[in-house]
Structures are given as structure tokens and as C-alpha cells.
Design a protein around this motif. Sequence first.
Motif, PDB file in Angstrom:
ATOM      1  N   ASN A 122      69.994  88.791  -0.349  1.00  8.58           N
ATOM      2  CA  ASN A 122      70.942  89.899  -0.256  1.00  8.58           C
ATOM      3  C   ASN A 122      70.229  91.239  -0.148  1.00  8.58           C
ATOM      4  OD1 ASN A 122      73.582  91.085  -0.359  1.00  8.58           O
ATOM      5  ND2 ASN A 122      73.244  91.583  -2.516  1.00  8.58           N
ATOM      6  N   ALA A 123      69.178  91.410  -0.937  1.00  7.72           N
ATOM      7  CA  ALA A 123      68.441  92.673  -0.928  1.00  7.72           C
ATOM      8  C   ALA A 123      67.686  92.892   0.382  1.00  7.72           C
ATOM      9  CB  ALA A 123      67.469  92.710  -2.099  1.00  7.72           C
ATOM     10  N   ASN A 124      67.346  91.823   1.058  1.00  3.33           N
ATOM     11  CA  ASN A 124      66.566  91.921   2.306  1.00  3.33           C
ATOM     12  C   ASN A 124      67.390  91.506   3.524  1.00  3.33           C
ATOM     13  OD1 ASN A 124      63.524  92.452   1.483  1.00  3.33           O
ATOM     14  ND2 ASN A 124      64.335  90.981  -0.009  1.00  3.33           N
ATOM     15  N   ARG A 125      68.695  91.617   3.410  1.00  4.37           N
ATOM     16  CA  ARG A 125      69.566  91.131   4.474  1.00  4.37           C
ATOM     17  C   ARG A 125      69.372  91.860   5.801  1.00  4.37           C
ATOM     18  NH1 ARG A 125      72.431  93.856   0.664  1.00  4.37           N
ATOM     19  NH2 ARG A 125      73.748  95.622   1.297  1.00  4.37           N
ATOM     20  N   ASP A 126      69.040  93.129   5.777  1.00  3.95           N
ATOM     21  CA  ASP A 126      68.865  93.863   7.033  1.00  3.95           C
ATOM     22  C   ASP A 126      67.690  93.321   7.835  1.00  3.95           C
ATOM     23  OD1 ASP A 126      71.012  95.448   6.400  1.00  3.95           O
ATOM     24  OD2 ASP A 126      69.800  97.108   5.603  1.00  3.95           O
ATOM     25  N   VAL A 127      66.637  92.919   7.143  1.00  2.00           N
ATOM     26  CA  VAL A 127      65.471  92.351   7.825  1.00  2.00           C
ATOM     27  C   VAL A 127      65.746  90.915   8.248  1.00  2.00           C
ATOM     28  CG1 VAL A 127      63.034  91.738   7.604  1.00  2.00           C
ATOM     29  CG2 VAL A 127      63.897  93.841   6.547  1.00  2.00           C
ATOM     30  N   LEU A 128      66.321  90.136   7.364  1.00  2.00           N
ATOM     31  CA  LEU A 128      66.583  88.734   7.661  1.00  2.00           C
ATOM     32  C   LEU A 128      67.602  88.576   8.786  1.00  2.00           C
ATOM     33  CD1 LEU A 128      66.721  87.315   4.020  1.00  2.00           C
ATOM     34  CD2 LEU A 128      64.889  86.999   5.691  1.00  2.00           C
ATOM     35  N   ALA A 129      68.494  89.533   8.925  1.00  5.07           N
ATOM     36  CA  ALA A 129      69.511  89.472   9.979  1.00  5.07           C
ATOM     37  C   ALA A 129      68.902  89.589  11.369  1.00  5.07           C
ATOM     38  CB  ALA A 129      70.550  90.572   9.775  1.00  5.07           C
ATOM     39  N   LYS A 130      67.659  90.011  11.449  1.00  5.48           N
ATOM     40  CA  LYS A 130      66.981  90.123  12.745  1.00  5.48           C
ATOM     41  C   LYS A 130      66.149  88.891  13.077  1.00  5.48           C
ATOM     42  CE  LYS A 130      66.651  95.157  12.161  1.00  5.48           C
ATOM     43  NZ  LYS A 130      65.729  96.309  11.973  1.00  5.48           N
ATOM     44  N   ASP A 131      66.023  87.992  12.110  1.00  4.02           N
ATOM     45  CA  ASP A 131      65.228  86.790  12.330  1.00  4.02           C
ATOM     46  C   ASP A 131      66.054  85.761  13.105  1.00  4.02           C
ATOM     47  OD1 ASP A 131      62.657  85.226  11.228  1.00  4.02           O
ATOM     48  OD2 ASP A 131      64.393  83.868  11.226  1.00  4.02           O
ATOM     49  N   PRO A 132      65.495  85.171  14.165  1.00  2.00           N
ATOM     50  CA  PRO A 132      66.257  84.215  14.986  1.00  2.00           C
ATOM     51  C   PRO A 132      66.819  83.032  14.198  1.00  2.00           C
ATOM     52  CG  PRO A 132      64.214  84.843  16.089  1.00  2.00           C
ATOM     53  CD  PRO A 132      64.148  85.406  14.695  1.00  2.00           C
ATOM     54  N   THR A 133      66.123  82.621  13.162  1.00  6.33           N
ATOM     55  CA  THR A 133      66.582  81.467  12.382  1.00  6.33           C
ATOM     56  C   THR A 133      67.827  81.785  11.569  1.00  6.33           C
ATOM     57  OG1 THR A 133      64.308  80.635  12.204  1.00  6.33           O
ATOM     58  CG2 THR A 133      65.910  79.776  10.618  1.00  6.33           C
ATOM     59  N   PHE A 134      67.956  83.024  11.124  1.00  4.67           N
ATOM     60  CA  PHE A 134      69.011  83.363  10.166  1.00  4.67           C
ATOM     61  C   PHE A 134      70.051  84.358  10.681  1.00  4.67           C
ATOM     62  CE2 PHE A 134      65.154  82.332   7.653  1.00  4.67           C
ATOM     63  CZ  PHE A 134      65.637  81.177   7.031  1.00  4.67           C
ATOM     64  N   LYS A 135      69.848  84.899  11.848  1.00  2.00           N
ATOM     65  CA  LYS A 135      70.700  86.000  12.301  1.00  2.00           C
ATOM     66  C   LYS A 135      72.186  85.657  12.353  1.00  2.00           C
ATOM     67  CE  LYS A 135      69.999  85.039  17.233  1.00  2.00           C
ATOM     68  NZ  LYS A 135      69.547  85.616  18.531  1.00  2.00           N
ATOM     69  N   ASP A 136      72.513  84.409  12.717  1.00  2.00           N
ATOM     70  CA  ASP A 136      73.933  84.058  12.847  1.00  2.00           C
ATOM     71  C   ASP A 136      74.668  84.067  11.514  1.00  2.00           C
ATOM     72  OD1 ASP A 136      73.693  83.800  15.572  1.00  2.00           O
ATOM     73  OD2 ASP A 136      73.500  81.615  15.555  1.00  2.00           O
ATOM     74  N   TYR A 137      73.969  83.778  10.429  1.00  2.00           N
ATOM     75  CA  TYR A 137      74.627  83.793   9.122  1.00  2.00           C
ATOM     76  C   TYR A 137      75.145  85.178   8.774  1.00  2.00           C
ATOM     77  CZ  TYR A 137      72.141  79.347   8.490  1.00  2.00           C
ATOM     78  OH  TYR A 137      71.662  78.076   8.640  1.00  2.00           O
ATOM     79  N   PHE A 138      74.424  86.190   9.208  1.00  2.00           N
ATOM     80  CA  PHE A 138      74.774  87.561   8.831  1.00  2.00           C
ATOM     81  C   PHE A 138      75.863  88.169   9.712  1.00  2.00           C
ATOM     82  CE2 PHE A 138      70.611  86.685   7.105  1.00  2.00           C
ATOM     83  CZ  PHE A 138      70.689  87.202   5.828  1.00  2.00           C
ATOM     84  N   LYS A 139      76.404  87.358  10.592  1.00  2.00           N
ATOM     85  CA  LYS A 139      77.537  87.815  11.403  1.00  2.00           C
ATOM     86  C   LYS A 139      78.849  87.678  10.639  1.00  2.00           C
ATOM     87  CE  LYS A 139      75.312  86.686  15.817  1.00  2.00           C
ATOM     88  NZ  LYS A 139      75.364  85.851  17.042  1.00  2.00           N
ATOM     89  N   VAL A 140      78.797  87.018   9.479  1.00  2.00           N
ATOM     90  CA  VAL A 140      79.988  86.900   8.634  1.00  2.00           C
ATOM     91  C   VAL A 140      79.742  87.639   7.329  1.00  2.00           C
ATOM     92  CG1 VAL A 140      80.615  84.684   9.641  1.00  2.00           C
ATOM     93  CG2 VAL A 140      79.188  84.725   7.595  1.00  2.00           C
ATOM     94  N   GLY A 141      80.816  88.071   6.696  1.00  2.00           N
ATOM     95  CA  GLY A 141      80.673  88.836   5.461  1.00  2.00           C
ATOM     96  C   GLY A 141      80.081  88.016   4.328  1.00  2.00           C
ATOM     97  N   ASP A 142      80.535  86.773   4.210  1.00  2.00           N
ATOM     98  CA  ASP A 142      80.075  85.904   3.124  1.00  2.00           C
ATOM     99  C   ASP A 142      78.858  85.097   3.602  1.00  2.00           C
ATOM    100  OD1 ASP A 142      79.934  84.636   0.707  1.00  2.00           O
ATOM    101  OD2 ASP A 142      81.862  83.601   0.872  1.00  2.00           O
ATOM    102  N   PHE A 143      77.776  85.811   3.927  1.00  2.00           N
ATOM    103  CA  PHE A 143      76.630  85.162   4.561  1.00  2.00           C
ATOM    104  C   PHE A 143      75.894  84.199   3.637  1.00  2.00           C
ATOM    105  CE2 PHE A 143      75.362  89.418   3.126  1.00  2.00           C
ATOM    106  CZ  PHE A 143      74.264  89.157   2.315  1.00  2.00           C
ATOM    107  N   LEU A 144      75.870  84.477   2.339  1.00  2.00           N
ATOM    108  CA  LEU A 144      75.197  83.554   1.422  1.00  2.00           C
ATOM    109  C   LEU A 144      75.927  82.218   1.361  1.00  2.00           C
ATOM    110  CD1 LEU A 144      74.096  85.803  -1.592  1.00  2.00           C
ATOM    111  CD2 LEU A 144      72.640  84.756   0.161  1.00  2.00           C
ATOM    112  N   GLN A 145      77.262  82.255   1.414  1.00  2.00           N
ATOM    113  CA  GLN A 145      78.014  81.004   1.420  1.00  2.00           C
ATOM    114  C   GLN A 145      77.775  80.246   2.717  1.00  2.00           C
ATOM    115  OE1 GLN A 145      79.920  79.766  -1.355  1.00  2.00           O
ATOM    116  NE2 GLN A 145      79.336  78.038  -0.080  1.00  2.00           N
ATOM    117  N   ALA A 146      77.680  80.983   3.811  1.00  2.00           N
ATOM    118  CA  ALA A 146      77.400  80.338   5.100  1.00  2.00           C
ATOM    119  C   ALA A 146      76.047  79.635   5.061  1.00  2.00           C
ATOM    120  CB  ALA A 146      77.435  81.377   6.222  1.00  2.00           C
ATOM    121  N   MET A 147      75.067  80.252   4.431  1.00  2.00           N
ATOM    122  CA  MET A 147      73.744  79.641   4.315  1.00  2.00           C
ATOM    123  C   MET A 147      73.786  78.416   3.394  1.00  2.00           C
ATOM    124  SD  MET A 147      71.488  83.149   4.011  1.00  2.00           S
ATOM    125  CE  MET A 147      69.851  82.422   4.166  1.00  2.00           C
TER     126      MET A 147
END
Length: 318
Positions: free
Chosen positions: A100-125
Motif C-alpha cells: 500500500n505504501a509503495n503502490r505508486d511504484v508498484l502500479a508501474k510494474d508490468p506484473t502488478f499494474k492491472d491490480y491497481f486499476k481497481v480500488g481494492d487492489f490488495l484484495q485483487a492481489m
Amino acid sequence: MARIALLSPREYVDLLHALPVPGYTGYPEGLVAVTSYMSANPQFGGGKGGNAKAGRLNGLLQSLTKGKPESYLTGQPGYGRVFSGQGLPMDIAIVMSLVNANRDVLAKDPTFKDYFKVGDFLQAMADDGVFGIDCIGFVGTYLVQSGLEPKYVGRRPLDFAGLFKPVKSLDQVRPNSVVMLTNGLHIQMIDAVRPANGGLMVDLCQSTKGGPQVNVGVSLTQPHSGGSYLPVDEFRKANANKTYQADWEADNRARQAAGGKARDYESFLREKMTAKGRHFGYLGGAIFQLGGNGAPGNIVSGSVYVGVVDGGISIRTP
């Protein structure tokens, strides 16, 4: 090991289904449910190439926190177990907080970027298996979370028989006991016990496909015909020493010649060394039959031992 638990196995499942993550706003009250099974065992999706997303997340978080105060968290013993399916709830929450604290950086990573397209990204992961817990992780972390053990101890399923002595009859089965497949591949816990049709109906708590769960109303019987028995100590020795390698290689040649697929040595060895129609097995424990019924259905059924702590485990009342 203590004999008074702070919470029951069912309550532990409830905790894992509503894990509070400080600072997370993707869901009201910052709750995330652990809904996936994750194991370090290659037989169950772990090992080389397994848990790839969890492994990448581990590396990224260690890199992102290097030289920062947060690096203290990634250096704790429990941190690494989160990525192998044996993390305590507190450690899973810590890793989720770092995400959560590093979500802005992780949202740019190809492996994880799609999770951050939803509000509840931790649940998606969590739903996609980036976070999870395996069967031994479930039981082992329950023992710590409930106050029965002071720290996490890594064990194989049948190693828990050192704490929970295998019983010899159905009338010795108690709530808060463990159920261990006789082949040594899975472990569950019993939350409640009821008599039913000459056997028992039990409520199981476990982590398997679908993650931590409660299976209500699963049959447990002691068949007159006995069940399957694997001599565990001999099996482990034969597995380590490759005692039957020549037989295994010959078996694979025959299977492939008949148009079938080769299988790994351990799977061959389990079949070769498993005896049928046995009434007692490991440490003198009775061999019971666990059903695949229940709500939801119990997908890990078969011949089992039931282990009970001497004197039983009671649940501390509030």
C-alpha cells in the motif's frame, strides 16, 4: 505446548477472512481476505517457477525499502514466510502495508499494474494468489495466533503428530484436534464434532484450494475394511536415497511405451509403498476415512489419522 487457546480454528479462519491492514482504504475498515492457497512445495505449485508473482513482489519490496527504516520489516524472520504460504496474519498485514505504501511504484510494474486499476487492489492481489497460505502454514500459524505455541515452527503434516497424538478410535476424537492424511500430504483441523450414523460429522478448518475455509458437516468413519497406509519413515528414507530408482525408471519406460506420461520419483514411490486395508499406522494411530462431503465440500478426503493433544485443547472464553 499450551492447552488453552485464545481462539478456535473457525475463529482463525474468520480472522484470515477479515485481516486489518493499517492505512489501507481500498475497502471499508481496511480489511483484506486471504482467499488463496500458496505453497513452497513443488507438488503444490511452489518451487522453481512457482509463486512467481509472490517472489517478484518480495524482491521489489526489498529493493524499495533498502536503506530506509522500513527495511527493518523486510529483515524479520516472519517476512519471508509470507511468500511461501506460512506467514502469520501480522506478517501478511505488514507486507500488504508495504504494498500500500509503495503502490505508486508498484502500479508501474508490468506484473502488478492491472491490480491497481481497481480500488481494492490488495484484495485483487489476494484473490489472484499473490498472497496465500498452505495447509501446514494454516495449522502452524494457528498454534501461534491462538497462543498455543510461542513462535512458528516449520513442520511437515505428519510432524504435527509429535504434538497431537494419533488416536485409536472415534470416541477419542475431540474438537481442536488435527486431521492428517496417511500419505503425509495434507493437514486439517477439527473445530466441532457431532455423532452421525455410526460415525462422526466434523466441521473442518483448513487451507486448500480456495484458501482458508470451514467445511461444515464432513463425515469421519472408522471402516471395518481399514484404509491406506504409508510407512512414513521408510518412505522418507527411500525417497532421500533413491532406493527404488531403477524400478522408477523401468516404470516410466513402460508407461511411455503404452502412450502414458512419465511421473516423478516421489509419486511413484508413494504408490509403490502404500499398503491397503490397514487399520492402524503411524505411531499406532487408527486409520479413519474422511469424506469429501460437507458445505462447502471437502476436496481433500481419504485415509487419515486424527491427532489429539493429551488432555485436549480448550478455548478461552472472553
